[in-house]
Write a protein that holds these residues in place. Structure first.
Motif, PDB file in Angstrom:
ATOM      1  N   LEU A  71      11.217  -9.528 -13.172  1.00 57.04           N
ATOM      2  CA  LEU A  71      10.723  -9.428 -12.278  1.00 57.04           C
ATOM      3  C   LEU A  71      10.247  -9.813 -10.588  1.00 57.04           C
ATOM      4  O   LEU A  71      10.593 -10.186  -9.501  1.00 57.04           O
ATOM      5  CB  LEU A  71      11.418  -7.358 -11.312  1.00 57.04           C
ATOM      6  N   PRO A  72       8.718  -9.852 -10.677  1.00 57.59           N
ATOM      7  CA  PRO A  72       7.728 -10.741 -10.169  1.00 57.59           C
ATOM      8  C   PRO A  72       8.806 -11.627  -9.352  1.00 57.59           C
ATOM      9  O   PRO A  72       8.525 -12.138  -8.280  1.00 57.59           O
ATOM     10  CB  PRO A  72       6.565 -10.360 -10.434  1.00 57.59           C
ATOM     11  N   ASN A  88      11.476 -11.230  -7.766  1.00 59.90           N
ATOM     12  CA  ASN A  88      11.445 -10.678  -6.587  1.00 59.90           C
ATOM     13  C   ASN A  88      10.821 -11.714  -5.227  1.00 59.90           C
ATOM     14  O   ASN A  88      11.489 -11.855  -4.367  1.00 59.90           O
ATOM     15  CB  ASN A  88      10.873  -9.510  -6.561  1.00 59.90           C
ATOM     16  N   TYR A  89       9.754 -12.195  -5.957  1.00 56.37           N
ATOM     17  CA  TYR A  89       9.875 -14.323  -5.371  1.00 56.37           C
ATOM     18  C   TYR A  89      10.463 -14.852  -4.589  1.00 56.37           C
ATOM     19  O   TYR A  89      10.596 -15.194  -3.506  1.00 56.37           O
ATOM     20  CB  TYR A  89       8.173 -14.122  -6.028  1.00 56.37           C
ATOM     21  N   ARG A 112      12.285 -12.823  -2.149  1.00 54.55           N
ATOM     22  CA  ARG A 112      12.315 -12.051  -0.910  1.00 54.55           C
ATOM     23  C   ARG A 112      11.454 -13.082   0.045  1.00 54.55           C
ATOM     24  O   ARG A 112      10.879 -13.090   0.979  1.00 54.55           O
ATOM     25  CB  ARG A 112      11.381 -10.760  -1.317  1.00 54.55           C
ATOM     26  N   GLN A 113      10.704 -14.073  -0.690  1.00 56.43           N
ATOM     27  CA  GLN A 113      10.372 -15.333  -0.120  1.00 56.43           C
ATOM     28  C   GLN A 113      10.486 -16.139   0.325  1.00 56.43           C
ATOM     29  O   GLN A 113       9.832 -17.308   1.333  1.00 56.43           O
ATOM     30  CB  GLN A 113       8.313 -14.781  -1.202  1.00 56.43           C
ATOM     31  N   CYS A 114      11.632 -16.701  -0.899  1.00 56.42           N
ATOM     32  CA  CYS A 114      12.343 -18.245  -0.715  1.00 56.42           C
ATOM     33  C   CYS A 114      13.071 -18.856  -0.084  1.00 56.42           C
ATOM     34  O   CYS A 114      13.396 -19.930   0.110  1.00 56.42           O
ATOM     35  CB  CYS A 114      11.217 -18.829  -1.770  1.00 56.42           C
ATOM     36  N   GLY A 115      14.384 -17.688  -0.576  1.00 51.07           N
ATOM     37  CA  GLY A 115      15.772 -17.814  -0.851  1.00 51.07           C
ATOM     38  C   GLY A 115      15.959 -19.289  -1.544  1.00 51.07           C
ATOM     39  O   GLY A 115      15.112 -19.820  -2.464  1.00 51.07           O
TER      40      GLY A 115
END
Lengths: 190, 190
Positions: free
Chosen positions: B129-130, B133-134, B137-140
């Motif tokens: 999940l980390p 999630n990264y 939420r941060q990259c796409g």
């Protein structure tokens, strides 16, 4: 809303009060606030000091905000149930406004981070992320109430209109996910 | 777009081809598709059979879609980088369309789930999940390319306009998060 209208609004609020202003930057508001504009508000309006950033790519925005606003940005904060907390801390967030369900869990991430124990914070974030993610994606505002009701802290988990109660199966999933982490809220009122 | 216009479109596509149609239900399209309407498309248009659900509260929507569409919903699928994969599997998803960066990780969740080893799937989901999630939420879309470039699989991680390359610090965070999990992609081309 126009930037100048927003600027006037916060100017009027700032002139009328003695306490700091926190601006919550969330897409649900429908009002887009650029990092440039937020930094300008912080520089030009005395009480505007704290920012809860909940937009997509919050970490990049926090980084930009701190860079543009400098010392005027007293509190660049993470939000949105802490779903991006680690990235936001890495980006310079000095705090987080999460939901009220499990501050003991959030603390396990934030305390070591600010004590310079980043690896410990990374592990705590990974440990709590399934619950943070379940709250963020499946529940929203209802999650804290459900957890508090389940732990005997409050008597009713009713949410206001137009919010709907969680579907029973979603509620069960939240409790299952929370139980794996033993948050204080599930024991507090028992 | 109106429901009747969408209905006509998929009817025309269905009449023209011999392979199944997958409908991607994502907010980024700007077209709201209710579970009722998706179920009706599945029932009334022969080739409409698969659904990648990426809306908020995807699990509840998948559950509703399966309930309303029955056997016409051949493939109720999870999407969006697997950010809600476990909840979606619990809701009846029979597959997932994630990004292409770490199918070996996604498999560690899906294989045990469908083998009846839910607890093992829960643990694998928590473990990955980390990174999920990264990416989410941060990259796409840039994340897969960055991981493949880093692992020597592709020579360029350039993204098309109007997408922007990841900020360097975000890229570094992605690699750090991925390295903790040792996904195949980081070793594949080396």
């Amino acid at each position: 809303m126009t930037d100048s209208g927003i600027h006037e609004f916060f100017r009027a609020v700032s002139d009328a009060i003695d306490i700091p202003i926190m601006i919550q930057d969330a897409p649900v508001s429908g009002t887009a606030l650029s990092a440039e504009f937020l930094a300008r508000l912080a520089r030009e309006i005395p009480r505007v000091a704290y920012f809860k950033i909940e937009t997509p790519r919050a970490a990049a925005k926090l980084r930009e905000l701190v860079m543009l606003g400098g010392e005027a940005i007293e509190g660049p904060w993470d939000g949105e149930e802490a779903i991006t907390l680690l990235a936001d801390l890495d980006a310079g967030a000095t705090g987080s406004m999460t939901s009220g369900g499990y501050p003991d869990g959030i603390r396990q991430i934030i305390d070591p981070y600010f004590a310079g124990q980043r690896e410990q914070a990374v592990n705590a974030y990974a440990r709590w992320l399934p619950l943070i993610n379940y709250e963020n994606r499946q529940c929203g505002l209802a999650a804290s109430k459900v957890l508090m009701k389940e732990g005997g802290v409050i008597a009713s988990e009713a949410v206001r209109h137009p919010l709907q109660p969680l579907p029973l199966v979603t509620r069960a999933g939240l409790i299952e996910t929370a139980c794996r982490l033993d948050p204080l809220v599930l024991r507090w009122g028992k």
